[in-house]
Enzyme design. Structure first.
Site, PDB file in Angstrom:
ATOM      1  N   PHE A 201       0.831  -1.210   0.000  1.00 32.60           N
ATOM      2  CA  PHE A 201       0.000   0.000   0.000  1.00 32.60           C
ATOM      3  C   PHE A 201       0.867   1.262   0.000  1.00 32.60           C
ATOM      4  O   PHE A 201       0.621   2.202  -0.764  1.00 32.60           O
ATOM      5  CB  PHE A 201      -0.909  -0.033   1.233  1.00 32.60           C
ATOM      6  CG  PHE A 201      -1.680   1.233   1.471  1.00 32.60           C
ATOM      7  CD1 PHE A 201      -2.920   1.428   0.894  1.00 32.60           C
ATOM      8  CD2 PHE A 201      -1.174   2.229   2.297  1.00 32.60           C
ATOM      9  CE1 PHE A 201      -3.641   2.592   1.116  1.00 32.60           C
ATOM     10  CE2 PHE A 201      -1.884   3.394   2.530  1.00 32.60           C
ATOM     11  CZ  PHE A 201      -3.119   3.574   1.939  1.00 32.60           C
ATOM     12  N   ASP A 202       1.879   1.315   0.857  1.00 35.81           N
ATOM     13  CA  ASP A 202       2.754   2.500   0.958  1.00 35.81           C
ATOM     14  C   ASP A 202       3.407   2.818  -0.379  1.00 35.81           C
ATOM     15  O   ASP A 202       3.402   3.962  -0.842  1.00 35.81           O
ATOM     16  CB  ASP A 202       3.857   2.263   1.990  1.00 35.81           C
ATOM     17  CG  ASP A 202       3.335   1.976   3.373  1.00 35.81           C
ATOM     18  OD1 ASP A 202       2.466   1.092   3.505  1.00 35.81           O
ATOM     19  OD2 ASP A 202       3.800   2.612   4.320  1.00 35.81           O
TER      20      ASP A 202
END
Length: 409
Positions: A201-202
């Site tokens: 996600f990051d």
């Protein structure tokens, strides 16, 4: 307060502390032991050192131990602590849900182990509060960062970030440090486009932000590895590789609405340079200076090597003549981007004209020095020649640019 159910129900049920400027999300899964000391330490730090109202959101990723019970107890005791519970696992899912539900203008998250020194929290969010930057990340790979972790994690981290630079042209240095912040208006535009719900996600968020023209601020951090980390390195690495491939394909095929995103939240290109600053001049000056430094060094070497046998004036003439031709050829190709033989003769004539003027400047400087001092020391003689050569260099650049730059354009 606690909200139980799927992501959508959880999003609607989580309040935001009135007036909160910062919402720090702590995603957790089965952290009944570490959660309470973490939240108490973070709450105390924010209360003492953060000058604005804040909220701490504990985002529980479907824990099966007493994590949710501990979180509810903290929310009932500490002002500004809220709880969000999701029935599905995934750090990215938890962050997306918590950030989407918050009304704070700046959103952040950190890992429950608090591996990152909290002293970096205010420097992390300050550029977002001021509007200078759009996202901020802690980096363990900066030269001024102080990191304690094993060789295995160090190698994996650096290899992963090198992979991102090569595969996705990433310009940020540390994609997976669990210490990040984002402006809420930017998050509202980016989160619907982020597909990963886990550890990638990051990275996906940062790649989208970079491609959208957003400004990413990096803060060197002090970071101590948590030996009890629950992260499965092999499974996470494989998932990250799949994520890199998916995002890379989306970028190549144009599946992502980057142009629209850039128009909505990206920073506009800088205005064109003023009319009095010709296009390309700064780059040409840098390259001309590099060629000039190399030419000056060659000139001094030749002068020193031949002065004893020829005397100062003949040695100066020889050194200037040998370096003038090479200097013109180098500037023609490197500074002004001209290749081939077209107009080469004319350019070298212009170079020789600049050489003659440089010879007049340096010879005149030498003659004046000997007339005033008589027999100057070698360092003084070299210093005068360097100063005269600098003046000749400025003159050379002006003459060569007048003769060559319009050809390049």
């Amino acid at each position: 307060m606690s909200a139980v159910g799927g992501t959508r129900a959880a999003v609607r049920a989580v309040p935001t502390t009135a007036g909160a400027v910062l919402d720090v999300v702590i995603p957790v899964y089965n952290e009944q032991t570490d959660l309470e000391p973490c939240v108490r330490r973070l709450h105390a730090h924010l209360s003492e050192h953060f000058p604005y109202p804040f909220q701490i959101t504990i985002a529980d990723n479907a824990s099966v131990d007493d994590t949710l019970k501990v979180a509810d107890g903290l929310a009932g005791e500490l002002p500004g602590v809220e709880v969000l519970h999701l029935d599905a696992k995934g750090r990215g899912r938890a962050l997306s849900a918590a950030w989407s539900a918050s009304s704070a203008p700046v959103l952040a998250y950190m890992d429950v182990d608090l591996s990152t020194d909290l002293a970096a929290l205010l420097p992390l969010v300050a550029p977002l509060l001021s509007g200078h930057s759009d996202l901020a990340i802690g980096t363990r790979l900066a030269r001024t960062s102080r990191v304690v972790r094993g060789a295995r994690r160090e190698v994996i981290s650096r290899a992963y970030n090198l992979l991102l630079r090569g595969a996705l042209a990433a310009r940020f240095s540390d994609a997976q440090c669990g210490f990040k912040a984002i402006r809420a208006d930017v998050a509202g535009r980016l989160l619907p486009l982020v597909r990963d719900t886990g550890w990638f996600f990051d990275t996906e968020l940062l790649v989208l932000a970079q491609r959208a023209g957003l400004r990413i601020h990096e803060v060197p951090v002090d970071w101590v590895d948590d030996p009890d980390s629950r992260v499965d390195l092999v499974a996470t690495a494989l998932a990250d590789l799949r994520g890199v491939g998916r995002v890379g394909r989306a970028l190549l095929t144009g599946a992502l609405p980057l142009a629209e995103l850039r128009a909505q939240v990206g920073r506009a290109p800088l205005a064109a340079p003023p009319a009095q600053v010709p296009v390309g001049l700064p780059r040409q000056l840098v390259r001309f200076a590099a060629v000039g430094v190399a030419s000056t060094l060659a000139y001094l070497l030749i002068f020193v090597a031949t002065r004893g046998a020829l005397g100062p004036q003949p040695a100066n003439l020889l050194a200037l003549l040998l370096t003038a031709v090479a200097n013109t050829a180098a500037n023609r190709r490197l500074t002004f981007g001209i290749s081939g033989r077209r107009h080469a003769g004319r350019h070298h004539v212009q170079g020789l004209l600049a050489f003659a003027l440089g010879l007049a400047l340096t010879s005149g400087a030498l003659a004046a020095l000997h007339a005033v001092v008589g027999v100057p020391t070698r360092p003084v003689e070299l210093a005068v020649l360097v100063a005269a050569n600098l003046a000749a260099t400025v003159l050379r650049f002006v003459l060569l640019r007048l003769g060559m730059h319009h050809r390049h354009d």
